[in-house]
Scaffold this active site. Structure first.
Site, PDB file in Angstrom:
ATOM      1  N   CYS A  84      80.426  41.236  46.973  1.00 46.13           N
ATOM      2  CA  CYS A  84      81.018  42.697  47.382  1.00 46.13           C
ATOM      3  C   CYS A  84      80.769  43.727  47.063  1.00 46.13           C
ATOM      4  O   CYS A  84      80.129  44.238  45.680  1.00 46.13           O
ATOM      5  CB  CYS A  84      82.608  42.614  47.479  1.00 46.13           C
ATOM      6  N   CYS A 133      77.974  43.424  54.715  1.00 46.86           N
ATOM      7  CA  CYS A 133      79.367  43.271  54.184  1.00 46.86           C
ATOM      8  C   CYS A 133      79.026  41.661  54.065  1.00 46.86           C
ATOM      9  O   CYS A 133      78.732  41.512  54.719  1.00 46.86           O
ATOM     10  CB  CYS A 133      79.335  42.945  55.745  1.00 46.86           C
ATOM     11  N   ASN A 134      79.676  41.638  52.597  1.00 45.31           N
ATOM     12  CA  ASN A 134      79.744  40.557  52.099  1.00 45.31           C
ATOM     13  C   ASN A 134      80.721  39.142  53.155  1.00 45.31           C
ATOM     14  O   ASN A 134      80.420  38.060  53.219  1.00 45.31           O
ATOM     15  CB  ASN A 134      79.926  39.998  50.791  1.00 45.31           C
ATOM     16  N   THR A 135      81.824  39.746  53.630  1.00 43.27           N
ATOM     17  CA  THR A 135      82.906  38.777  54.287  1.00 43.27           C
ATOM     18  C   THR A 135      81.817  38.934  55.623  1.00 43.27           C
ATOM     19  O   THR A 135      82.184  37.434  55.948  1.00 43.27           O
ATOM     20  CB  THR A 135      84.054  39.496  54.537  1.00 43.27           C
ATOM     21  N   GLU A 172      87.558  52.744  45.950  1.00 46.89           N
ATOM     22  CA  GLU A 172      87.300  53.593  47.005  1.00 46.89           C
ATOM     23  C   GLU A 172      88.278  55.058  46.153  1.00 46.89           C
ATOM     24  O   GLU A 172      88.000  55.911  46.255  1.00 46.89           O
ATOM     25  CB  GLU A 172      88.123  52.649  47.718  1.00 46.89           C
ATOM     26  N   HIS A 220      80.537  46.553  46.949  1.00 45.23           N
ATOM     27  CA  HIS A 220      81.914  47.649  46.099  1.00 45.23           C
ATOM     28  C   HIS A 220      82.002  47.536  44.392  1.00 45.23           C
ATOM     29  O   HIS A 220      82.269  47.862  43.905  1.00 45.23           O
ATOM     30  CB  HIS A 220      82.841  47.186  46.321  1.00 45.23           C
ATOM     31  N   ASP A 254      78.037  47.432  58.052  1.00 38.22           N
ATOM     32  CA  ASP A 254      79.061  47.104  57.317  1.00 38.22           C
ATOM     33  C   ASP A 254      80.169  47.555  57.575  1.00 38.22           C
ATOM     34  O   ASP A 254      80.455  48.419  58.328  1.00 38.22           O
ATOM     35  CB  ASP A 254      78.585  47.989  55.590  1.00 38.22           C
ATOM     36  N   SER A 255      81.456  47.145  57.129  1.00 40.79           N
ATOM     37  CA  SER A 255      83.002  47.658  57.534  1.00 40.79           C
ATOM     38  C   SER A 255      82.698  48.928  56.934  1.00 40.79           C
ATOM     39  O   SER A 255      84.145  49.481  57.754  1.00 40.79           O
ATOM     40  CB  SER A 255      84.206  46.667  56.708  1.00 40.79           C
TER      41      SER A 255
END
Lengths: 270, 270
Positions: free
Chosen positions: B187, B76-78, B155, B189, B13-14
């Site tokens: 996403c 990661c979705n992106t 975050e 988050h 993931d990022s």
């Protein structure tokens, strides 16, 4: 390496924000050529460690050096906060960050009522503004606070209305209560939120933006080194980014206050 | 390369968000060992171009392959939105992204009232969820919207109160008005903001989180390939990050729902 007066000034930032510093430079020094690098593939720097931001800063500087710059301006507050000693040690040209000039401008403005500093987590955690202010005036009272949501708000274009206002109240309420008379906008994005910030802290608090002070510091330094471009020079301005250039040229024009015809993508591996 | 059932599952993931996917994997597959890589030196991916996110994804995958993984989960979705074809073409192990499983879960839930998708700019711009939904049900009505401020809000820990509520109203008002009956939280988050999102879209809209659906897809795939770890295995879990590990272990524990004893920093140059 010998610098010549006709060589360009190098400027780097994590992205578009540093264009506000470039804008001030162009206003103060209309004959200077510039090379700007926005590290858009790794933006933002403000949430990352000093170690990583220093590594990125050294690579950015190396890229600009290869373009024959005579002086480096670190337009990013976070990079200026954590990477300046490493850059100064590594580079054969003078390096100007935004922290020292910003602190000096704040001290010129305060009437002894205390100086506030807001910035990214990286900038505030580093204590660089606090140290710069105290080094220049050991009696100054400094209050610092990280405002992580201001950058995404500015990038989203939400600079007026309820969300930025309530966010500013949450972050800055203590400045309004504790009384500072000067507030340093210690991140290149924050001037876009000047309206709500001023409303929350009240009209008696002076807002200080480092871009203007940094440009003045560059003028003084180039004069002292006899490296000012001749008044007959026709300046050129080049833009480089590490991610695709489309969004940079579009959003960047707002920050710079003039169109950016093109930006070249460079693949810096680090 | 031959995969063995006792080899670990790789997850990247990022940053920390993908730990919600890892958490679901651990719940569904308690005997599997895992290796997680959070690219915290380059986070976030959601604001960057498909080209750059694909380059980073390939490097992350290469690192995990060197650790002998039997399957790669792109948490990661992106990255799942833009890099899956490149990853599948380059990797000698099966690759599972979060988009397909998330779309499938949404279609299982909707009653024909339309499916909403929210995610980062990169995810929504790619059209990956929209394509996955339409590929599985050509008659589905899809409405997608990027919500760039949700990640920084999560975050910052601002998951309740006026600022996230007003932000959610701004982004999601159209979903409440236009009527979708299912909303994909596209996403990692966004589940942290479930409370305000549900309040804004109303109790009749089902929220779908890809983590659970992705874990189920991994179970099915490993069963089909006869690569499930034996029930006698004692699993091990390793964590790697590209920036300093302190913040990751601290924040990550909240996402994972269990302590992260340590994470190792690796210097991936790309």
């Amino acid at each position: 390496m010998r610098q010549a007066s006709h060589s360009p000034i190098g400027v780097f930032d994590s992205g578009v924000g540093g264009l506000t510093v470039l804008k001030s430079l162009m206003e103060h020094l209309p004959h200077e050529s510039t090379v700007y690098l926005g590290d858009t593939a790794r933006v933002p720097y403000g949430t990352k460690s000093g170690e990583v931001v220093t590594r990125y800063s050294l690579k950015n500087a190396e890229f600009l050096l290869e373009r024959g710059i005579k002086l480096l301006v670190v337009a990013c507050n976070t990079a200026s906060s954590v990477a300046l000693p490493a850059l100064e040690a590594a580079l054969p040209v003078p390096v100007v960050g935004v922290i020292g000039p910003g602190a000096q401008a704040a001290l010129a403005r305060t009437q002894g009522g205390g100086v506030g500093v807001i910035g990214t987590q990286g900038t505030i955690r580093s204590g660089a503004y606090q140290r710069a202010l105290e080094a220049q005036d050991p009696r100054v009272r400094v209050k610092a606070r990280a405002c992580p949501l201001f950058v995404p708000l500015a990038e989203e274009g939400w600079t007026t209305g309820d969300v930025p206002m309530l966010t500013a109240r949450e972050y800055l309420g203590e400045f309004a209560r504790d009384g500072v008379d000067t507030l340093v906008l210690g991140c290149t994005h924050y001037p876009l939120l000047k309206g709500v910030i001023q409303e929350v802290v009240g009209p008696r608090v002076a807002l200080v933006d480092s871009a203007e002070a940094t440009a003045q510091a560059v003028v003084t330094l180039l004069e002292g080194l006899d490296l000012l471009a001749p008044a007959t020079s026709t300046p050129s301005h080049a833009y480089f980014v590490t991610d695709v250039p489309e969004r940079f040229t579009e959003v960047g024009a707002r920050f710079l206050g003039r169109p950016i015809a093109s930006a070249e993508q460079v693949d810096l591996k680090f």
